[in-house]
Design a protein around this motif. Sequence first.
Motif, PDB file in Angstrom:
ATOM      1  N   GLY A 133      14.577  22.140  -9.490  1.00 14.38           N
ATOM      2  CA  GLY A 133      14.219  21.689 -10.825  1.00 14.38           C
ATOM      3  C   GLY A 133      15.382  21.214 -11.664  1.00 14.38           C
ATOM      4  N   LEU A 134      16.575  21.122 -11.093  1.00 16.73           N
ATOM      5  CA  LEU A 134      17.769  20.765 -11.864  1.00 16.73           C
ATOM      6  C   LEU A 134      18.087  19.277 -11.816  1.00 16.73           C
ATOM      7  N   ALA A 135      17.514  18.551 -10.858  1.00 13.99           N
ATOM      8  CA  ALA A 135      17.787  17.119 -10.748  1.00 13.99           C
ATOM      9  C   ALA A 135      17.025  16.362 -11.826  1.00 13.99           C
ATOM     10  N   THR A 136      17.634  15.320 -12.356  1.00 15.01           N
ATOM     11  CA  THR A 136      16.929  14.466 -13.302  1.00 15.01           C
ATOM     12  C   THR A 136      15.938  13.597 -12.536  1.00 15.01           C
TER      13      THR A 136
ATOM     14  N   PRO B  76       0.839  -1.199   0.000  1.00 12.83           N
ATOM     15  CA  PRO B  76       0.000   0.000   0.000  1.00 12.83           C
ATOM     16  C   PRO B  76       0.873   1.247   0.000  1.00 12.83           C
ATOM     17  N   SER B  77       0.285   2.374  -0.338  1.00 10.44           N
ATOM     18  CA  SER B  77       0.960   3.670  -0.262  1.00 10.44           C
ATOM     19  C   SER B  77       0.330   4.450   0.882  1.00 10.44           C
ATOM     20  N   TRP B  78       1.160   4.907   1.800  1.00  9.53           N
ATOM     21  CA  TRP B  78       0.650   5.425   3.057  1.00  9.53           C
ATOM     22  C   TRP B  78       0.480   6.937   3.080  1.00  9.53           C
ATOM     23  N   GLU B  79      -0.565   7.370   3.793  1.00 13.99           N
ATOM     24  CA  GLU B  79      -0.743   8.772   4.156  1.00 13.99           C
ATOM     25  C   GLU B  79      -0.027   8.998   5.481  1.00 13.99           C
ATOM     26  N   SER B  80       0.534  10.170   5.661  1.00 15.22           N
ATOM     27  CA  SER B  80       1.267  10.477   6.890  1.00 15.22           C
ATOM     28  C   SER B  80       0.512  11.486   7.743  1.00 15.22           C
ATOM     29  N   ASP B  81       0.270  11.141   9.005  1.00 12.66           N
ATOM     30  CA  ASP B  81      -0.391  12.068   9.918  1.00 12.66           C
ATOM     31  C   ASP B  81       0.533  13.237  10.250  1.00 12.66           C
ATOM     32  N   SER B  82       1.815  12.967  10.400  1.00 13.08           N
ATOM     33  CA  SER B  82       2.761  14.017  10.787  1.00 13.08           C
ATOM     34  C   SER B  82       3.084  14.961   9.628  1.00 13.08           C
ATOM     35  N   LEU B  83       3.099  14.440   8.411  1.00 12.67           N
ATOM     36  CA  LEU B  83       3.417  15.266   7.246  1.00 12.67           C
ATOM     37  C   LEU B  83       2.175  15.921   6.660  1.00 12.67           C
ATOM     38  N   GLY B  84       1.001  15.394   7.003  1.00  7.40           N
ATOM     39  CA  GLY B  84      -0.233  15.947   6.469  1.00  7.40           C
ATOM     40  C   GLY B  84      -0.394  15.721   4.983  1.00  7.40           C
ATOM     41  N   HIS B  85       0.163  14.610   4.487  1.00 13.18           N
ATOM     42  CA  HIS B  85       0.165  14.363   3.055  1.00 13.18           C
ATOM     43  C   HIS B  85       0.467  12.886   2.829  1.00 13.18           C
ATOM     44  N   GLY B  86       0.291  12.443   1.586  1.00 13.92           N
ATOM     45  CA  GLY B  86       0.810  11.146   1.220  1.00 13.92           C
ATOM     46  C   GLY B  86       2.328  11.192   1.303  1.00 13.92           C
ATOM     47  N   VAL B  87       2.947  10.149   1.828  1.00 22.94           N
ATOM     48  CA  VAL B  87       4.397  10.171   2.044  1.00 22.94           C
ATOM     49  C   VAL B  87       5.140  10.357   0.723  1.00 22.94           C
ATOM     50  N   PHE B  88       4.740   9.625  -0.303  1.00 21.64           N
ATOM     51  CA  PHE B  88       5.403   9.726  -1.598  1.00 21.64           C
ATOM     52  C   PHE B  88       5.279  11.130  -2.179  1.00 21.64           C
ATOM     53  N   THR B  89       4.058  11.670  -2.177  1.00 20.19           N
ATOM     54  CA  THR B  89       3.833  13.002  -2.740  1.00 20.19           C
ATOM     55  C   THR B  89       4.614  14.063  -1.976  1.00 20.19           C
ATOM     56  N   TYR B  90       4.649  13.945  -0.648  1.00 22.63           N
ATOM     57  CA  TYR B  90       5.361  14.932   0.170  1.00 22.63           C
ATOM     58  C   TYR B  90       6.841  14.988  -0.210  1.00 22.63           C
ATOM     59  N   TYR B  91       7.484  13.830  -0.298  1.00 24.58           N
ATOM     60  CA  TYR B  91       8.918  13.828  -0.590  1.00 24.58           C
ATOM     61  C   TYR B  91       9.208  14.074  -2.067  1.00 24.58           C
ATOM     62  N   LEU B  92       8.236  13.827  -2.926  1.00 20.08           N
ATOM     63  CA  LEU B  92       8.388  14.207  -4.331  1.00 20.08           C
ATOM     64  C   LEU B  92       8.456  15.725  -4.454  1.00 20.08           C
TER      65      LEU B  92
ATOM     66  N   ASP C 103      14.117   4.700 -21.563  1.00 21.28           N
ATOM     67  CA  ASP C 103      15.486   5.197 -21.700  1.00 21.28           C
ATOM     68  C   ASP C 103      15.953   5.677 -20.332  1.00 21.28           C
ATOM     69  N   PRO C 104      17.250   5.758 -20.085  1.00 19.87           N
ATOM     70  CA  PRO C 104      17.731   6.277 -18.801  1.00 19.87           C
ATOM     71  C   PRO C 104      17.049   7.594 -18.454  1.00 19.87           C
ATOM     72  N   PRO C 105      16.489   7.703 -17.235  1.00 19.99           N
ATOM     73  CA  PRO C 105      15.676   8.878 -16.856  1.00 19.99           C
ATOM     74  C   PRO C 105      16.502  10.123 -16.584  1.00 19.99           C
ATOM     75  N   ARG C 106      16.978  10.781 -17.658  1.00 24.92           N
ATOM     76  CA  ARG C 106      17.838  11.951 -17.508  1.00 24.92           C
ATOM     77  C   ARG C 106      17.085  13.273 -17.632  1.00 24.92           C
ATOM     78  N   VAL C 107      15.786  13.211 -17.909  1.00 18.86           N
ATOM     79  CA  VAL C 107      15.008  14.441 -18.049  1.00 18.86           C
ATOM     80  C   VAL C 107      14.823  15.088 -16.685  1.00 18.86           C
ATOM     81  N   ALA C 108      14.846  16.430 -16.643  1.00 18.76           N
ATOM     82  CA  ALA C 108      14.681  17.166 -15.391  1.00 18.76           C
ATOM     83  C   ALA C 108      13.284  17.776 -15.341  1.00 18.76           C
ATOM     84  N   ILE C 109      12.704  17.793 -14.134  1.00 21.09           N
ATOM     85  CA  ILE C 109      11.386  18.375 -13.896  1.00 21.09           C
ATOM     86  C   ILE C 109      11.557  19.609 -13.031  1.00 21.09           C
ATOM     87  N   GLY C 110      11.158  20.785 -13.521  1.00 21.69           N
ATOM     88  CA  GLY C 110      11.294  22.011 -12.754  1.00 21.69           C
ATOM     89  C   GLY C 110      10.170  22.191 -11.760  1.00 21.69           C
ATOM     90  N   ALA C 111      10.386  23.012 -10.728  1.00 22.92           N
ATOM     91  CA  ALA C 111       9.363  23.332  -9.728  1.00 22.92           C
ATOM     92  C   ALA C 111       9.429  24.815  -9.419  1.00 22.92           C
TER      93      ALA C 111
END
Length: 231
Positions: free
Chosen positions: A177-180, A152-168, A212-220
Amino acid sequence: ISAHLKRAVIVAEDDLFVVFLSTHAAPGEVDLAGDPYFVAYDTEKSDLYATGLAMRELTDALLHRIRARHVVAFLDACYTGQVLARSQLALTGAKSMVFEPAAGSPAPVSWAREWDSLARGSRDPAVPAPPRATTPSDKSIVLMTSSDGTEPSWESDSLGHGVFTYYLVEGLRESRGLATVGELFDRLRTRVAQQVAAEKQRQQQPRLFYSDPPRVAIGAPAVSGRGGSNP
């Protein structure tokens, strides 16, 4: 979701097409055909086929319905490690990121091979061989999932968000936005696993699949906070 993807006609070949999906999901083990499903607010558990979205419908739409050469999808839902099951999309991984079907679940099946086996009169349409790659040679597709195929993918009470989404989001901010996508995943998967283990005493291991190797970068964009702006 599939309707929105079909209407993405304004996307050009040189664009970067990004999909973020956060919802519930049902594993392939509960479906007659072995399809894992994304679950919407009005999905009926007893009728996933008619009221849910098969994960392979999303992956096949990314393959056939999007003109952009570069496609990245972030999927925050339970059992998303099964996203390639019964899909036409054949992606690879690296190290512990390789897709492995959950125990007891059907092997991935290529519809082209399945049809061929039926045309030859085979009584069993399940083909054990992995699906053949149908990804166009000039198209790069990356899927980052929040969990393994059995988790399962967990929601976090302490983070107030889904754990994956929070750290994403945190990873995008920290990297400016510079990391691939590959570098982002290396940071995120450790943080997610540690947070879930500490807070829930359970396991959650994000996965990465790619053509392909994930070298594309996503900006924020910058987000205002206390004491100034945060990257």
